[in-house]
Design a protein around this motif. Sequence first.
Motif, mmCIF file in Angstrom:
data_model
loop_
_atom_site.group_PDB
_atom_site.id
_atom_site.type_symbol
_atom_site.label_atom_id
_atom_site.label_comp_id
_atom_site.label_asym_id
_atom_site.label_seq_id
_atom_site.Cartn_x
_atom_site.Cartn_y
_atom_site.Cartn_z
ATOM 1 N N UNK A 40 0.858 -1.178 0.000
ATOM 2 C CA UNK A 40 0.000 0.000 0.000
ATOM 3 C C UNK A 40 0.896 1.231 0.000
ATOM 4 N N UNK A 41 0.808 2.057 -1.034
ATOM 5 C CA UNK A 41 1.694 3.203 -1.139
ATOM 6 C C UNK A 41 1.096 4.237 -2.069
ATOM 7 N N UNK A 42 1.789 5.354 -2.210
ATOM 8 C CA UNK A 42 1.326 6.407 -3.105
ATOM 9 C C UNK A 42 1.849 6.154 -4.521
ATOM 10 N N UNK A 43 1.324 6.901 -5.462
ATOM 11 C CA UNK A 43 1.610 6.681 -6.875
ATOM 12 C C UNK A 43 3.075 6.618 -7.254
ATOM 13 N N UNK A 44 3.949 7.521 -6.753
ATOM 14 C CA UNK A 44 5.347 7.538 -7.188
ATOM 15 C C UNK A 44 6.109 6.242 -6.936
ATOM 16 N N UNK A 45 5.642 5.410 -6.002
ATOM 17 C CA UNK A 45 6.370 4.187 -5.658
ATOM 18 C C UNK A 45 5.659 2.922 -6.127
ATOM 19 N N UNK A 46 4.479 3.080 -6.722
ATOM 20 C CA UNK A 46 3.666 1.911 -7.078
ATOM 21 C C UNK A 46 4.369 1.009 -8.076
ATOM 22 N N UNK A 47 5.096 1.584 -9.042
ATOM 23 C CA UNK A 47 5.724 0.764 -10.070
ATOM 24 C C UNK A 47 6.969 0.046 -9.573
ATOM 25 N N UNK A 48 7.403 0.328 -8.332
ATOM 26 C CA UNK A 48 8.566 -0.347 -7.777
ATOM 27 C C UNK A 48 8.182 -1.597 -6.988
ATOM 28 N N UNK A 49 6.883 -1.835 -6.845
ATOM 29 C CA UNK A 49 6.398 -3.013 -6.134
ATOM 30 C C UNK A 49 5.779 -3.997 -7.120
ATOM 31 N N UNK A 50 5.859 -5.272 -6.776
ATOM 32 C CA UNK A 50 5.272 -6.302 -7.635
ATOM 33 C C UNK A 50 3.775 -6.084 -7.781
ATOM 34 N N UNK A 51 3.143 -5.758 -6.683
ATOM 35 C CA UNK A 51 1.726 -5.395 -6.673
ATOM 36 C C UNK A 51 1.571 -4.203 -5.736
ATOM 37 N N UNK A 52 0.643 -3.336 -6.043
ATOM 38 C CA UNK A 52 0.467 -2.144 -5.209
ATOM 39 C C UNK A 52 -1.002 -1.773 -5.103
ATOM 40 N N UNK A 53 -1.360 -1.278 -3.940
ATOM 41 C CA UNK A 53 -2.603 -0.539 -3.741
ATOM 42 C C UNK A 53 -2.214 0.933 -3.712
ATOM 43 N N UNK A 54 -2.783 1.734 -4.579
ATOM 44 C CA UNK A 54 -2.345 3.115 -4.748
ATOM 45 C C UNK A 54 -3.273 4.044 -3.975
ATOM 46 N N UNK A 55 -2.678 4.818 -3.061
ATOM 47 C CA UNK A 55 -3.468 5.646 -2.148
ATOM 48 C C UNK A 55 -2.930 7.070 -2.118
ATOM 49 N N UNK A 56 -3.821 8.028 -1.934
ATOM 50 C CA UNK A 56 -3.430 9.421 -1.710
ATOM 51 C C UNK A 56 -3.222 9.718 -0.233
ATOM 52 N N UNK A 57 -3.683 8.812 0.630
ATOM 53 C CA UNK A 57 -3.540 8.979 2.077
ATOM 54 C C UNK A 57 -3.231 7.602 2.664
ATOM 55 N N UNK A 58 -1.942 7.252 2.644
ATOM 56 C CA UNK A 58 -1.549 5.887 2.986
ATOM 57 C C UNK A 58 -1.884 5.550 4.433
ATOM 58 N N UNK A 59 -1.602 6.468 5.359
ATOM 59 C CA UNK A 59 -1.885 6.172 6.768
ATOM 60 C C UNK A 59 -3.377 5.917 7.000
ATOM 61 N N UNK A 60 -4.220 6.727 6.403
ATOM 62 C CA UNK A 60 -5.654 6.538 6.583
ATOM 63 C C UNK A 60 -6.099 5.193 6.026
ATOM 64 N N UNK A 61 -5.638 4.863 4.810
ATOM 65 C CA UNK A 61 -6.047 3.596 4.215
ATOM 66 C C UNK A 61 -5.422 2.405 4.923
ATOM 67 N N UNK A 62 -4.209 2.588 5.478
ATOM 68 C CA UNK A 62 -3.615 1.526 6.290
ATOM 69 C C UNK A 62 -4.475 1.254 7.523
ATOM 70 N N UNK A 63 -4.962 2.315 8.143
ATOM 71 C CA UNK A 63 -5.840 2.142 9.302
ATOM 72 C C UNK A 63 -7.097 1.365 8.918
ATOM 73 N N UNK A 64 -7.645 1.663 7.753
ATOM 74 C CA UNK A 64 -8.834 0.935 7.284
ATOM 75 C C UNK A 64 -8.520 -0.537 7.078
#
Length: 348
Positions: A58-82
Amino acid sequence: MSMKLSALAMELGLEHTGADIDITGVNTLEKAGPEDLSFLVNPKYQHLLETTKAGCVLTSGPYADKAQRALISDNVYMDLAKVMNIFARPQGCLRGISELAYVHPEAQVDESATVYPFAFIGEGASVGPKTVVFAGVYVGEHTNIGANCILYPNCVIMGGLHLGDNVILQPGAVIGGDGYGYAQTPAGHMKIPQIGTVEIENDVEIGSNTAIDRAALDTTKIKRGTKIDNLVQIGHNVEIGEHCLVIGQVGIGGSTIVGNGVVLAGQVGVADNAKIGDGAMVGAQSGVAGNVEPGSKIAGTPAMKAGTFLKAASVCMPKLPELFKRVKKLEKELAILTAEAAGGDCNE
């Protein structure tokens, strides 16, 4: 628990990249396994994306392509809490009202509530729908507990208090003990009865072994959405506003008023009758003896503007040993000059 990555993305309203897999848990980039979701917020940890075994990040857009799979978020902490709320396992294993609990005949406990063995619910008290009262909890007479509250083991909620909905009390919290009030007499300290109450509004969480004193008169109040850490002391007749953060080992003296959205960092001490304005932030281990302007950032003891304190702490304090040596040297030189001057006067 297992959940498809695609279903998790839909639940969060996020875009995901890479093939769909089962997600069974959440862990750090270093410890995550192939079925775990991990997260990246701070760029300084982005190098871990090269070695992590996490199934998805789970990360923001700039780092999504560096992961094998990504959930793309504008507010990582909030979505991590969810995400963590989805995968968290709730404490407890019982439902209903245990026969080993004591519930006074004149108390009212909603049929959907859970009361564990060895809890005590006093005369005239009420416990709202879906509230959970764990073992060892004491609910005093005529205290009202709202809906969807969680009272973890060994909490104490004394008589005549009010807790709103969605309140969480962590283990050992004490609400409504007597405030610290004594009158000095020739025979010693005479206790002043504390006959007020405590009101805790909706969505408040109170940490383990925190104590909130009942008012001497009127009400000690914690307003909605405020989160209080462990080992905090809140004195009688204190009012804490909405959505405040009060961190561990803070002590707040009696009759202090704390505005909305205030942050009191760890080990802050606030004297009696202080007023802290909306949105103020007080740095760790600060001592607040007077009023704090709304929106201000202060630190130190006595508290001052945070910038001034940081300059003093980082620039001046490290130089104190050298300054002390210089002052001692100057004192010796001054003593010599003074003695020579005094001797010169005598010779004349």
